[in-house]
Design a protein around this motif. Structure first.
Motif, short mmCIF file in Angstrom:
data_model
loop_
_atom_site.label_atom_id
_atom_site.label_comp_id
_atom_site.label_asym_id
_atom_site.label_seq_id
_atom_site.Cartn_x
_atom_site.Cartn_y
_atom_site.Cartn_z
N GLY A 1 0.79 -1.22 0.00
CA GLY A 1 0.00 0.00 0.00
C GLY A 1 0.82 1.27 0.00
N THR A 2 0.14 2.36 0.34
CA THR A 2 0.76 3.70 0.30
C THR A 2 0.36 4.48 1.55
OG1 THR A 2 -1.14 4.48 -1.00
CG2 THR A 2 0.82 3.81 -2.23
N GLY A 3 0.87 4.06 2.70
CA GLY A 3 0.43 4.66 3.95
C GLY A 3 1.53 5.28 4.78
N ASP A 4 1.31 5.30 6.09
CA ASP A 4 2.20 5.98 7.03
C ASP A 4 3.62 5.44 7.01
OD1 ASP A 4 0.47 7.93 8.51
OD2 ASP A 4 -0.67 6.11 8.89
N VAL A 5 3.74 4.12 6.91
CA VAL A 5 5.08 3.52 6.95
C VAL A 5 5.90 3.96 5.74
CG1 VAL A 5 6.38 1.37 6.88
CG2 VAL A 5 4.36 1.55 8.34
N GLN A 6 5.30 3.91 4.56
CA GLN A 6 6.01 4.35 3.36
C GLN A 6 6.45 5.81 3.49
OE1 GLN A 6 3.30 2.50 3.40
NE2 GLN A 6 3.63 0.76 2.03
N LEU A 7 5.55 6.65 3.95
CA LEU A 7 5.88 8.07 4.10
C LEU A 7 7.00 8.27 5.11
CD1 LEU A 7 2.27 9.56 4.12
CD2 LEU A 7 3.90 9.63 2.25
N LEU B 1 -1.79 -4.80 -10.97
CA LEU B 1 -1.10 -3.70 -11.66
C LEU B 1 -1.74 -2.36 -11.35
CD1 LEU B 1 -0.57 -5.50 -15.08
CD2 LEU B 1 1.18 -5.00 -13.37
N ALA B 2 -3.06 -2.35 -11.14
CA ALA B 2 -3.75 -1.10 -10.80
C ALA B 2 -3.25 -0.55 -9.47
CB ALA B 2 -5.25 -1.33 -10.75
N ASP B 3 -3.01 -1.44 -8.50
CA ASP B 3 -2.49 -1.00 -7.21
C ASP B 3 -1.01 -0.66 -7.29
OD1 ASP B 3 -4.92 -1.21 -5.89
OD2 ASP B 3 -4.62 -3.32 -5.42
N CYS B 4 -0.30 -1.37 -8.13
CA CYS B 4 1.12 -1.08 -8.34
C CYS B 4 1.29 0.34 -8.89
CB CYS B 4 1.73 -2.10 -9.30
SG CYS B 4 3.50 -1.93 -9.55
N LEU B 5 0.39 0.74 -9.76
CA LEU B 5 0.43 2.08 -10.33
C LEU B 5 0.36 3.14 -9.24
CD1 LEU B 5 0.38 3.92 -12.84
CD2 LEU B 5 -2.11 3.66 -12.86
N LYS B 6 -0.47 2.90 -8.23
CA LYS B 6 -0.58 3.86 -7.12
C LYS B 6 0.73 3.95 -6.34
CE LYS B 6 -5.58 3.25 -6.44
NZ LYS B 6 -5.81 2.44 -7.65
N GLY B 7 1.38 2.82 -6.15
CA GLY B 7 2.65 2.83 -5.46
C GLY B 7 3.71 3.60 -6.24
N ILE B 8 3.75 3.38 -7.53
CA ILE B 8 4.70 4.10 -8.39
C ILE B 8 4.45 5.60 -8.31
CG2 ILE B 8 5.34 4.50 -10.80
CD1 ILE B 8 4.85 1.48 -11.25
N ASP B 9 3.18 5.97 -8.33
CA ASP B 9 2.84 7.40 -8.26
C ASP B 9 3.33 8.00 -6.96
OD1 ASP B 9 1.27 9.79 -9.21
OD2 ASP B 9 0.22 9.39 -7.33
N LEU B 10 3.15 7.30 -5.84
CA LEU B 10 3.61 7.81 -4.55
C LEU B 10 5.12 8.08 -4.57
CD1 LEU B 10 3.22 8.34 -1.45
CD2 LEU B 10 3.85 5.94 -1.13
N PHE B 11 5.89 7.09 -5.00
CA PHE B 11 7.35 7.25 -4.95
C PHE B 11 7.83 8.30 -5.94
CE2 PHE B 11 6.84 2.95 -3.11
CZ PHE B 11 7.42 3.22 -1.88
N ARG B 12 7.19 8.40 -7.07
CA ARG B 12 7.58 9.45 -8.02
C ARG B 12 7.24 10.83 -7.47
NH1 ARG B 12 6.06 6.82 -14.01
NH2 ARG B 12 8.10 5.79 -14.27
N MET C 1 7.36 11.66 -4.48
CA MET C 1 8.32 11.94 -3.42
C MET C 1 9.76 11.88 -3.92
SD MET C 1 6.45 10.17 -0.13
CE MET C 1 7.28 11.25 1.02
N ASN C 2 9.91 11.85 -5.23
CA ASN C 2 11.23 11.91 -5.88
C ASN C 2 12.15 10.75 -5.49
OD1 ASN C 2 10.75 14.44 -7.25
ND2 ASN C 2 10.97 15.44 -5.26
N VAL C 3 11.55 9.56 -5.32
CA VAL C 3 12.34 8.35 -5.09
C VAL C 3 12.45 7.60 -6.41
CG1 VAL C 3 12.48 6.17 -3.84
CG2 VAL C 3 11.50 8.18 -2.72
N PRO C 4 13.66 7.32 -6.87
CA PRO C 4 13.82 6.62 -8.15
C PRO C 4 13.20 5.22 -8.10
CG PRO C 4 15.90 7.59 -7.44
CD PRO C 4 14.96 7.70 -6.27
#
Length: 251
Positions: free
Chosen positions: A125-131, A153-164, A166-169
């Protein structure tokens, strides 16, 4: 800071649970260690830590003179997991602020020492721990794990969006459970669809690091506390992890 002597920190992430992220983390870390690198794993999946089982860790970790956790050395990999600190049968029902505080403690009060690569096994997911991880340590990059079907893949897209955002390669994408070779007919079956992550990676402009098959030794290694890369190095999955490790170390 406890992370200051680590040359590279790589997060392993997934948009949803059940895609084999922890299996990928354990075997990729093991494969890198077999290349002669000093490797650690921080199991940051607070609600469902898996590394205790995957590396056969039963005892609480030791502490140094500063009361910092000393990672447990198992099969050539230094591991820290909450599975060593809390009863396995108890639910870790923590709200966001407490989860964030715990992550900060794991980042700052573990004595990793000099190390080539630290892999951080994130929760799905994309929650507190990732942040908290992104905000409190310098990530070299993140590897996304998914399975071939569109719902993953739909959920993977959300993860990619989060890291991008936040400027994480994004180092690349790993497709797990990509196919299954039947013992009876020797034919490869694509139970969850064929090349879903490969097509997705091309669309997103990401490197496909590997396609990991549904391979019984990968499961058996995790269940027995010895990753398949070490326990069964000739199995199909272990060979692909070896190739991924070589690729990771040369880029």
């Amino acid at each position: 800071m406890a992370l200051k002597d680590i040359k590279s920190i790589i997060a392993i992430a997934s948009g949803k649970g059940g895609v084999g992220k922890s299996t990928v983390t354990a075997n990729l870390a093991m494969a890198v260690a077999l290349e002669g690198k000093s490797v650690g794993i921080l199991d940051a999946d607070l609600y469902g830590p898996s590394m205790g089982i995957m590396f056969d860790l039963k005892d609480a970790p030791e502490m140094d003179e500063k009361r910092h956790i000393i990672p447990t050395f198992s099969h050539g990999v230094h591991v820290v997991t909450l599975a060593q600190l809390f009863p396995a049968e108890k639910a870790n029902a923590w709200r966001g602020p407490r989860a964030a505080a715990l992550i900060n403690n794991l980042l700052n009060f573990v004595n990793w020492g000099d190390m080539d690569i630290l892999f951080i096994d994130l929760p799905p997911g994309t929650g507190d721990v990732q942040l908290s991880i992104v905000q409190n340590c310098k990530l070299h990059g993140v590897i996304m794990v998914c399975t071939p079907q569109s719902v993953a893949l739909a959920d993977c897209l959300k993860g990619i969006d989060l890291f991008r955002e936040m400027n994480v390669p994004i180092i690349g994408l790993v497709e797990n459970m990509s196919g299954f070779v039947c013992d009876g007919c020797s034919k490869e079956h694509f139970i969850f669809g064929k090349d879903g992550a490969k097509t997705f990676a091309q669309k997103m402009g990401l490197e496909l690091l590997g396609q990991i098959p549904i391979d019984a030794p990968l499961m058996e290694g995790g269940e027995k506390g010895m990753p398949a890369v070490l326990a069964n190095p000739n199995c199909a999955g272990a060979r692909i992890f070896g190739e991924m490790a070589t690729k990771l170390l040369t880029t």
